[in-house]
Design a protein around this motif. Sequence first.
Motif, PDB file in Angstrom:
ATOM      1  N   SER A 190       1.978  -8.615   6.865  1.00 56.93           N
ATOM      2  CA  SER A 190       2.353  -8.781   8.265  1.00 56.93           C
ATOM      3  C   SER A 190       3.602  -7.952   8.531  1.00 56.93           C
ATOM      4  O   SER A 190       4.481  -7.856   7.671  1.00 56.93           O
ATOM      5  CB  SER A 190       2.619 -10.254   8.607  1.00 56.93           C
ATOM      6  OG  SER A 190       3.150 -10.380   9.914  1.00 56.93           O
ATOM      7  N   SER A 212      -4.087  -0.077   7.417  1.00 58.63           N
ATOM      8  CA  SER A 212      -3.388  -1.008   8.314  1.00 58.63           C
ATOM      9  C   SER A 212      -4.194  -2.271   8.582  1.00 58.63           C
ATOM     10  O   SER A 212      -3.686  -3.387   8.423  1.00 58.63           O
ATOM     11  CB  SER A 212      -3.069  -0.310   9.646  1.00 58.63           C
ATOM     12  OG  SER A 212      -2.200   0.770   9.453  1.00 58.63           O
ATOM     13  N   ASN A 253      -3.911  -4.297   5.324  1.00 62.41           N
ATOM     14  CA  ASN A 253      -2.587  -4.745   5.784  1.00 62.41           C
ATOM     15  C   ASN A 253      -1.438  -4.138   4.981  1.00 62.41           C
ATOM     16  O   ASN A 253      -0.397  -4.749   4.807  1.00 62.41           O
ATOM     17  CB  ASN A 253      -2.490  -6.276   5.732  1.00 62.41           C
ATOM     18  CG  ASN A 253      -3.479  -6.958   6.656  1.00 62.41           C
ATOM     19  OD1 ASN A 253      -3.814  -6.418   7.711  1.00 62.41           O
ATOM     20  ND2 ASN A 253      -3.962  -8.120   6.254  1.00 62.41           N
ATOM     21  N   TYR A 309       1.107  -1.938   5.567  1.00 65.46           N
ATOM     22  CA  TYR A 309       1.726  -1.247   6.682  1.00 65.46           C
ATOM     23  C   TYR A 309       2.712  -0.173   6.234  1.00 65.46           C
ATOM     24  O   TYR A 309       2.884   0.842   6.928  1.00 65.46           O
ATOM     25  CB  TYR A 309       2.424  -2.258   7.593  1.00 65.46           C
ATOM     26  CG  TYR A 309       1.473  -3.274   8.167  1.00 65.46           C
ATOM     27  CD1 TYR A 309       0.536  -2.899   9.123  1.00 65.46           C
ATOM     28  CD2 TYR A 309       1.490  -4.598   7.730  1.00 65.46           C
ATOM     29  CE1 TYR A 309      -0.357  -3.826   9.641  1.00 65.46           C
ATOM     30  CE2 TYR A 309       0.602  -5.526   8.236  1.00 65.46           C
ATOM     31  CZ  TYR A 309      -0.325  -5.136   9.189  1.00 65.46           C
ATOM     32  OH  TYR A 309      -1.213  -6.048   9.692  1.00 65.46           O
TER      33      TYR A 309
END
Length: 314
Positions: A64, A278, A282, A284
């Motif tokens: 996240s 992404s 996830n 990032y």
Amino acid sequence: MATVTTRTRSHDATATPDTPGWARWANDHRKWLFAAPAMVFVAALIVFPLAWTGYLSLTDAEGSVRAESEFVGFQNYVEVLSDTERFWPAVGRTAAFTVVALLFEVVLGMAVALLLWRPFRGQKWVRVAILMPLVATPVAVGMMWRLIFDPNIGMANQVLGWFGIGPQPWLAGQHSALPTTIFIDVWQWTPMVVLILLAGLTSLSDEPQEAARIDGASSWQRFRHVTLPLVMPTVIVAILLRGIDALKTFDILYATKGRGGGSFHEVETLNVYAYGLSFDYNEYGISSTVLIIFFLIIIGSMWALTSRRKEAQR
């Protein structure tokens, strides 16, 4: 004899000696002041996402974007640039997709633009028909061609069967998927190149063509030595606009092959690769690194093409 001396005022005629200095300055720079709010808004839309992506590329953010992350410096860049399994093949596919699609679009676009350059009966209807592929969205175009190239029920293999040619895998093939997606891109975006080149051809004067025709130059000689050099700045513009757009192609690839660019990543370009990092994994930090490198590639390509355009205009 009286001599009349005319004084040129540097300020607007509405300014008076009693006008405050800031008001005179604002009056002199009003065109910039009126445009400033829009310029600031557009700059904020560009700078903030770019700065945030650049920051994420220097962290180990995953799971996240709000989760705690550590600053890792250029470790992500070292990891990405040393990835020979996914990153560099994606770079190669991106370059191949862009160069091949752009080559076909410019050549076909020039040929069609030359055909539409001179007036003929029903010309406006032909122009409308040629521009039809631009009406549909890329996702809709991708889904349409996905059905056409379906190896079992697709129309493409049925047409080949009429000529005694066996069925082809098209999008399902590991080696045929990328050329097929290039064909789809060429089908949809060649009309845009036609539109740009036709505008450039229409703006040309007829005098050089008439002079070359009187001197006995053939059609090919007139095109090579007269038309092409005159329209070259417009060709560079078409290459610049379409090349940048082709580099960023995502929707057609994702609509036809899905996540990862296929089971063997056969059409996985940098955009598809970054999207998968992404939203599928996830990761990032790594995906932001890929996007920053991709952004630098686009900027470098823009600079090279812009420099080439300036040389063509001299």
